[in-house]
Write a protein that holds these residues in place. Sequence first.
Motif, mmCIF file in Angstrom:
data_model
loop_
_atom_site.group_PDB
_atom_site.id
_atom_site.type_symbol
_atom_site.label_atom_id
_atom_site.label_comp_id
_atom_site.label_asym_id
_atom_site.label_seq_id
_atom_site.Cartn_x
_atom_site.Cartn_y
_atom_site.Cartn_z
ATOM 1 N N SER A 19 13.977 -24.825 38.696
ATOM 2 C CA SER A 19 14.753 -24.477 37.693
ATOM 3 C C SER A 19 13.960 -24.770 36.328
ATOM 4 C CB SER A 19 16.008 -25.586 37.647
ATOM 5 O OG SER A 19 15.753 -26.852 37.147
ATOM 6 N N GLU A 20 12.940 -25.334 36.166
ATOM 7 C CA GLU A 20 12.283 -25.379 35.068
ATOM 8 C C GLU A 20 11.902 -24.254 34.353
ATOM 9 O OE1 GLU A 20 9.134 -28.229 35.617
ATOM 10 O OE2 GLU A 20 10.352 -30.106 35.531
ATOM 11 N N GLY A 21 11.522 -22.975 35.023
ATOM 12 C CA GLY A 21 11.094 -21.820 34.500
ATOM 13 C C GLY A 21 12.307 -20.932 34.205
ATOM 14 N N LEU A 22 13.493 -21.503 34.339
ATOM 15 C CA LEU A 22 14.686 -20.647 33.953
ATOM 16 C C LEU A 22 15.187 -21.049 32.612
ATOM 17 C CD1 LEU A 22 16.385 -21.012 37.367
ATOM 18 C CD2 LEU A 22 14.855 -19.132 36.862
ATOM 19 N N PRO A 23 15.523 -20.037 31.783
ATOM 20 C CA PRO A 23 15.792 -20.270 30.283
ATOM 21 C C PRO A 23 17.092 -20.982 30.153
ATOM 22 C CG PRO A 23 14.813 -18.332 30.536
ATOM 23 C CD PRO A 23 14.909 -18.611 31.848
ATOM 24 N N GLU A 24 17.150 -22.013 29.342
ATOM 25 C CA GLU A 24 18.458 -22.576 29.089
ATOM 26 C C GLU A 24 19.103 -23.255 30.347
ATOM 27 O OE1 GLU A 24 20.929 -20.837 26.056
ATOM 28 O OE2 GLU A 24 18.915 -20.057 25.143
ATOM 29 N N CYS A 25 18.635 -23.466 31.694
ATOM 30 C CA CYS A 25 19.141 -24.170 32.709
ATOM 31 C C CYS A 25 19.074 -25.414 32.684
ATOM 32 C CB CYS A 25 18.219 -23.562 33.902
ATOM 33 S SG CYS A 25 18.997 -23.872 35.559
ATOM 34 N N GLN A 109 24.200 -15.514 37.108
ATOM 35 C CA GLN A 109 25.148 -16.419 36.332
ATOM 36 C C GLN A 109 24.673 -16.497 34.771
ATOM 37 O OE1 GLN A 109 27.367 -16.586 38.595
ATOM 38 N NE2 GLN A 109 27.808 -18.782 38.350
ATOM 39 N N ALA A 110 23.759 -16.204 34.625
ATOM 40 C CA ALA A 110 22.901 -16.214 33.059
ATOM 41 C C ALA A 110 23.536 -14.985 32.305
ATOM 42 C CB ALA A 110 21.660 -16.243 32.860
ATOM 43 N N PRO A 111 23.625 -15.297 31.046
ATOM 44 C CA PRO A 111 23.924 -14.043 30.184
ATOM 45 C C PRO A 111 22.827 -12.908 30.327
ATOM 46 C CG PRO A 111 24.263 -16.220 28.944
ATOM 47 C CD PRO A 111 23.717 -16.416 30.184
ATOM 48 N N GLN A 112 22.851 -11.639 30.110
ATOM 49 C CA GLN A 112 22.047 -10.703 30.270
ATOM 50 C C GLN A 112 20.717 -10.945 29.488
ATOM 51 O OE1 GLN A 112 22.373 -8.305 32.727
ATOM 52 N NE2 GLN A 112 20.201 -8.320 32.469
ATOM 53 N N ARG A 113 20.918 -11.732 28.085
ATOM 54 C CA ARG A 113 19.610 -11.761 27.264
ATOM 55 C C ARG A 113 18.603 -12.867 27.904
ATOM 56 N NH1 ARG A 113 20.274 -16.529 24.980
ATOM 57 N NH2 ARG A 113 22.310 -17.275 24.867
ATOM 58 N N LEU A 114 19.369 -13.766 28.673
ATOM 59 C CA LEU A 114 18.449 -14.539 29.522
ATOM 60 C C LEU A 114 17.833 -14.636 30.724
ATOM 61 C CD1 LEU A 114 20.552 -18.071 28.703
ATOM 62 C CD2 LEU A 114 18.498 -17.082 27.559
ATOM 63 N N VAL A 118 13.478 -13.569 32.953
ATOM 64 C CA VAL A 118 12.984 -14.016 34.094
ATOM 65 C C VAL A 118 12.473 -12.814 34.980
ATOM 66 C CG1 VAL A 118 13.883 -15.202 36.297
ATOM 67 C CG2 VAL A 118 14.949 -15.706 34.164
ATOM 68 N N GLU A 119 11.154 -13.503 35.382
ATOM 69 C CA GLU A 119 10.437 -12.612 36.230
ATOM 70 C C GLU A 119 10.917 -12.865 37.892
ATOM 71 O OE1 GLU A 119 5.974 -11.375 37.419
ATOM 72 O OE2 GLU A 119 6.272 -12.407 35.454
ATOM 73 N N ARG A 120 11.573 -11.474 38.419
ATOM 74 C CA ARG A 120 11.976 -11.390 39.611
ATOM 75 C C ARG A 120 11.001 -11.021 40.716
ATOM 76 N NH1 ARG A 120 18.165 -10.035 38.797
ATOM 77 N NH2 ARG A 120 18.309 -10.875 41.020
ATOM 78 N N PRO A 121 10.874 -11.035 41.870
ATOM 79 C CA PRO A 121 10.137 -10.604 42.665
ATOM 80 C C PRO A 121 10.579 -9.497 43.122
ATOM 81 C CG PRO A 121 10.620 -12.894 43.644
ATOM 82 C CD PRO A 121 11.526 -12.530 42.508
ATOM 83 N N GLY A 122 9.666 -8.318 42.926
ATOM 84 C CA GLY A 122 10.045 -7.010 43.330
ATOM 85 C C GLY A 122 10.689 -6.136 41.981
ATOM 86 N N MET A 123 10.566 -6.938 40.816
ATOM 87 C CA MET A 123 11.335 -6.275 39.546
ATOM 88 C C MET A 123 10.362 -6.430 38.587
ATOM 89 S SD MET A 123 14.985 -7.550 40.378
ATOM 90 C CE MET A 123 16.069 -6.022 39.641
ATOM 91 N N ALA A 124 10.217 -5.276 37.640
ATOM 92 C CA ALA A 124 9.675 -5.754 36.577
ATOM 93 C C ALA A 124 10.270 -6.523 35.580
ATOM 94 C CB ALA A 124 9.348 -4.397 35.768
ATOM 95 N N GLY A 125 9.264 -7.126 34.712
ATOM 96 C CA GLY A 125 10.409 -7.883 33.768
ATOM 97 C C GLY A 125 9.645 -8.985 33.266
#
Length: 125
Positions: A19-25, A109-114, A118-125
Amino acid sequence: MPARPDVPLAWVERLRSLSEGLPECYEEAAWTGVRWRVGHATVAHVFGGEDQLFRITFRAEPDEVLAFEHLGAPYFKVSWGGNVVGMLLDDDTAWDELAELLTDSYCLQAPQRLADLVERPGMAG
């Protein structure tokens, strides 16, 4: 009623590191076990059950919820919340897979801005 066992500290620490890499988690004590939240939304909740098994619950997309219902152990769908699913934890837990599932839960669960941070497997970002 049997007592609920405490989640092994090594597992809590491993989940904490995910969870440490998840903003404001942030982490907090739950009614039983430990949960991670973003704002007021729960991302994941780990706890020991009265059956002495350990579970983690989190959120999933609707098509994934259907899959969890049919996969069987270690996966399950909870009886409350339309998008809440879970996984039994034990010595054979696939932690890399769980990391992906928790990242997806956070992004739901997070607001879209957060979530966009987050980099997700298989998705650019």
